[in-house]
Design a protein around this motif. Structure first.
Motif, PDB file in Angstrom:
ATOM      1  N   UNK A   1       0.804  -1.222   0.000  1.00  0.00           N
ATOM      2  CA  UNK A   1       0.000   0.000   0.000  1.00  0.00           C
ATOM      3  C   UNK A   1       0.831   1.264   0.000  1.00  0.00           C
ATOM      4  N   UNK A   2       0.146   2.381  -0.021  1.00  0.00           N
ATOM      5  CA  UNK A   2       0.817   3.677  -0.039  1.00  0.00           C
ATOM      6  C   UNK A   2       0.010   4.686  -0.845  1.00  0.00           C
ATOM      7  N   UNK A   3       0.478   5.919  -0.871  1.00  0.00           N
ATOM      8  CA  UNK A   3      -0.234   6.984  -1.571  1.00  0.00           C
ATOM      9  C   UNK A   3      -0.085   6.856  -3.088  1.00  0.00           C
ATOM     10  N   UNK A   4      -1.025   7.430  -3.807  1.00  0.00           N
ATOM     11  CA  UNK A   4      -0.973   7.383  -5.272  1.00  0.00           C
ATOM     12  C   UNK A   4      -1.741   8.568  -5.843  1.00  0.00           C
ATOM     13  N   UNK A   5      -1.431   8.886  -7.102  1.00  0.00           N
ATOM     14  CA  UNK A   5      -2.124   9.939  -7.834  1.00  0.00           C
ATOM     15  C   UNK A   5      -2.464   9.425  -9.224  1.00  0.00           C
ATOM     16  N   UNK A   6      -3.742   9.445  -9.574  1.00  0.00           N
ATOM     17  CA  UNK A   6      -4.213   8.988 -10.879  1.00  0.00           C
ATOM     18  C   UNK A   6      -5.350   9.901 -11.328  1.00  0.00           C
ATOM     19  N   UNK A   7      -5.801   9.716 -12.561  1.00  0.00           N
ATOM     20  CA  UNK A   7      -6.896  10.524 -13.099  1.00  0.00           C
ATOM     21  C   UNK A   7      -8.163   9.687 -13.177  1.00  0.00           C
ATOM     22  N   UNK A   8      -9.289  10.244 -12.689  1.00  0.00           N
ATOM     23  CA  UNK A   8     -10.525   9.463 -12.709  1.00  0.00           C
ATOM     24  C   UNK A   8     -11.223   9.560 -14.066  1.00  0.00           C
ATOM     25  N   UNK A   9     -12.317   8.822 -14.210  1.00  0.00           N
ATOM     26  CA  UNK A   9     -12.979   8.762 -15.521  1.00  0.00           C
ATOM     27  C   UNK A   9     -13.735  10.041 -15.873  1.00  0.00           C
ATOM     28  N   UNK A  10     -13.738  11.011 -14.944  1.00  0.00           N
ATOM     29  CA  UNK A  10     -14.290  12.334 -15.251  1.00  0.00           C
ATOM     30  C   UNK A  10     -13.197  13.286 -15.745  1.00  0.00           C
ATOM     31  N   UNK A  11     -11.951  12.806 -15.706  1.00  0.00           N
ATOM     32  CA  UNK A  11     -10.830  13.644 -16.115  1.00  0.00           C
ATOM     33  C   UNK A  11     -10.226  14.432 -14.968  1.00  0.00           C
ATOM     34  N   UNK A  12     -10.650  14.132 -13.743  1.00  0.00           N
ATOM     35  CA  UNK A  12     -10.165  14.847 -12.556  1.00  0.00           C
ATOM     36  C   UNK A  12      -8.991  14.110 -11.929  1.00  0.00           C
ATOM     37  N   UNK A  13      -7.938  14.857 -11.599  1.00  0.00           N
ATOM     38  CA  UNK A  13      -6.777  14.272 -10.934  1.00  0.00           C
ATOM     39  C   UNK A  13      -7.148  13.926  -9.500  1.00  0.00           C
ATOM     40  N   UNK A  14      -6.935  12.679  -9.114  1.00  0.00           N
ATOM     41  CA  UNK A  14      -7.304  12.227  -7.768  1.00  0.00           C
ATOM     42  C   UNK A  14      -6.084  11.702  -7.034  1.00  0.00           C
ATOM     43  N   UNK A  15      -5.973  12.126  -5.768  1.00  0.00           N
ATOM     44  CA  UNK A  15      -4.911  11.627  -4.885  1.00  0.00           C
ATOM     45  C   UNK A  15      -5.563  10.718  -3.855  1.00  0.00           C
ATOM     46  N   UNK A  16      -4.805   9.750  -3.394  1.00  0.00           N
ATOM     47  CA  UNK A  16      -5.352   8.804  -2.412  1.00  0.00           C
ATOM     48  C   UNK A  16      -5.911   9.508  -1.171  1.00  0.00           C
ATOM     49  N   UNK A  17      -5.339  10.651  -0.811  1.00  0.00           N
ATOM     50  CA  UNK A  17      -5.831  11.397   0.354  1.00  0.00           C
ATOM     51  C   UNK A  17      -7.261  11.908   0.162  1.00  0.00           C
ATOM     52  N   UNK A  18      -7.696  12.024  -1.102  1.00  0.00           N
ATOM     53  CA  UNK A  18      -9.054  12.495  -1.379  1.00  0.00           C
ATOM     54  C   UNK A  18     -10.106  11.574  -0.766  1.00  0.00           C
ATOM     55  N   UNK A  19      -9.727  10.320  -0.544  1.00  0.00           N
ATOM     56  CA  UNK A  19     -10.702   9.320  -0.106  1.00  0.00           C
ATOM     57  C   UNK A  19     -10.610   9.000   1.389  1.00  0.00           C
ATOM     58  N   UNK A  20      -9.771   9.730   2.108  1.00  0.00           N
ATOM     59  CA  UNK A  20      -9.686   9.509   3.555  1.00  0.00           C
ATOM     60  C   UNK A  20     -11.024   9.842   4.204  1.00  0.00           C
ATOM     61  N   UNK A  21     -11.387   9.034   5.203  1.00  0.00           N
ATOM     62  CA  UNK A  21     -12.697   9.176   5.824  1.00  0.00           C
ATOM     63  C   UNK A  21     -13.675   8.141   5.298  1.00  0.00           C
ATOM     64  N   UNK A  22     -13.284   7.481   4.199  1.00  0.00           N
ATOM     65  CA  UNK A  22     -14.082   6.398   3.639  1.00  0.00           C
ATOM     66  C   UNK A  22     -13.258   5.118   3.621  1.00  0.00           C
ATOM     67  N   UNK A  23     -13.938   3.978   3.570  1.00  0.00           N
ATOM     68  CA  UNK A  23     -13.248   2.711   3.317  1.00  0.00           C
ATOM     69  C   UNK A  23     -13.144   2.572   1.808  1.00  0.00           C
ATOM     70  N   UNK A  24     -11.951   2.303   1.327  1.00  0.00           N
ATOM     71  CA  UNK A  24     -11.704   2.200  -0.112  1.00  0.00           C
ATOM     72  C   UNK A  24     -11.479   0.746  -0.511  1.00  0.00           C
ATOM     73  N   UNK A  25     -12.133   0.351  -1.604  1.00  0.00           N
ATOM     74  CA  UNK A  25     -11.859  -0.950  -2.224  1.00  0.00           C
ATOM     75  C   UNK A  25     -11.073  -0.661  -3.488  1.00  0.00           C
ATOM     76  N   UNK A  26      -9.865  -1.184  -3.559  1.00  0.00           N
ATOM     77  CA  UNK A  26      -8.977  -0.931  -4.695  1.00  0.00           C
ATOM     78  C   UNK A  26      -8.821  -2.217  -5.500  1.00  0.00           C
TER      79      UNK A  26
END
Length: 199
Positions: A44-69
């Motif tokens: 595991x670890x941090x990551x930065x990718x682009x979502x299907x809306x074209x928005x740049x997303x960082x793993x920190x954006x999802x803190x506060x939620x449980x993430x399924x990767x």
């Protein structure tokens, strides 16, 4: 040789034994994950990718939620649609709690899985699921962190992708906690996600 224990020493020993017993009972009573507990592992670890809306997303954006990767590709014939369908069922089983869960589908085939393709494929399973894509360097970084193996395999005039099929559950703080093997079923996802939501 004979050892004599004073009354005060006996009291101290009793306290220590009581403490150890309490710790043991707590550890035993703590609910266990049905997937593989990798809380203390190096995955595991941090990551930065682009979502299907074209928005740049960082793993920190999802803190506060449980993430399924989950790592896959849209032209996958069986593994990917099976897992995504299980995750769709999981969201249904979670009910109101589903709003605190984010499913991320990371494409290991960025050459073909464009933003447009991902935006059609991923939300077809659930409107809140996000497809993520990246350049070769970004993809290499995240797959190394999550120990994902992927490679092209020639298939006639085209190709398919071989890839690791496990999914990862990341807790609300961003720590990778559970690995769910392919085919485990939606009930395993639901059980372990509920444990993480309760923390």
């Amino acid at each position: 040789m004979i050892f004599f224990i004073s009354k005060s020493s006996k009291s101290i020993i009793k306290v220590i034994l009581l403490f150890v017993t309490c710790i043991s009972l707590f550890a035993c009573s703590r609910p266990a994950f049905q997937g593989a507990d990798i809380s203390n592992g190096p995955i595991g670890g941090s990551f930065t990718l682009t979502d299907h809306h074209g928005k740049l997303r960082h793993s920190d954006d999802f803190k506060g939620k449980v993430v399924v990767l989950f790592f896959g590709f849209t032209q996958c014939p069986d593994v990917c649609p099976t897992t995504m369908s299980e995750l769709k069922s999981t969201m249904e089983q979670l009910g109101e709690q589903a709003k605190n869960v984010q499913v991320l589908f990371v494409s290991v085939d960025p050459e073909r899985d464009t933003k447009e393709i991902l935006s059609e494929y991923v939300p077809a399973f659930h409107p809140n699921f996000l497809g993520l894509n990246g350049n070769p360097e970004q993809l290499e970084q995240i797959t190394k962190k999550f120990r994902i193996i992927y490679q092209k395999q020639a298939q006639g005039d085209s190709y398919t992708m071989d890839h690791s099929a496990a999914s990862y559950l990341i807790d609300k703080t961003g720590k990778t906690r559970v690995m769910v093997n392919y085919g485990a079923g939606s009930s395993v996802f639901t059980h372990d996600i509920k444990l993480l939501l309760a923390e």
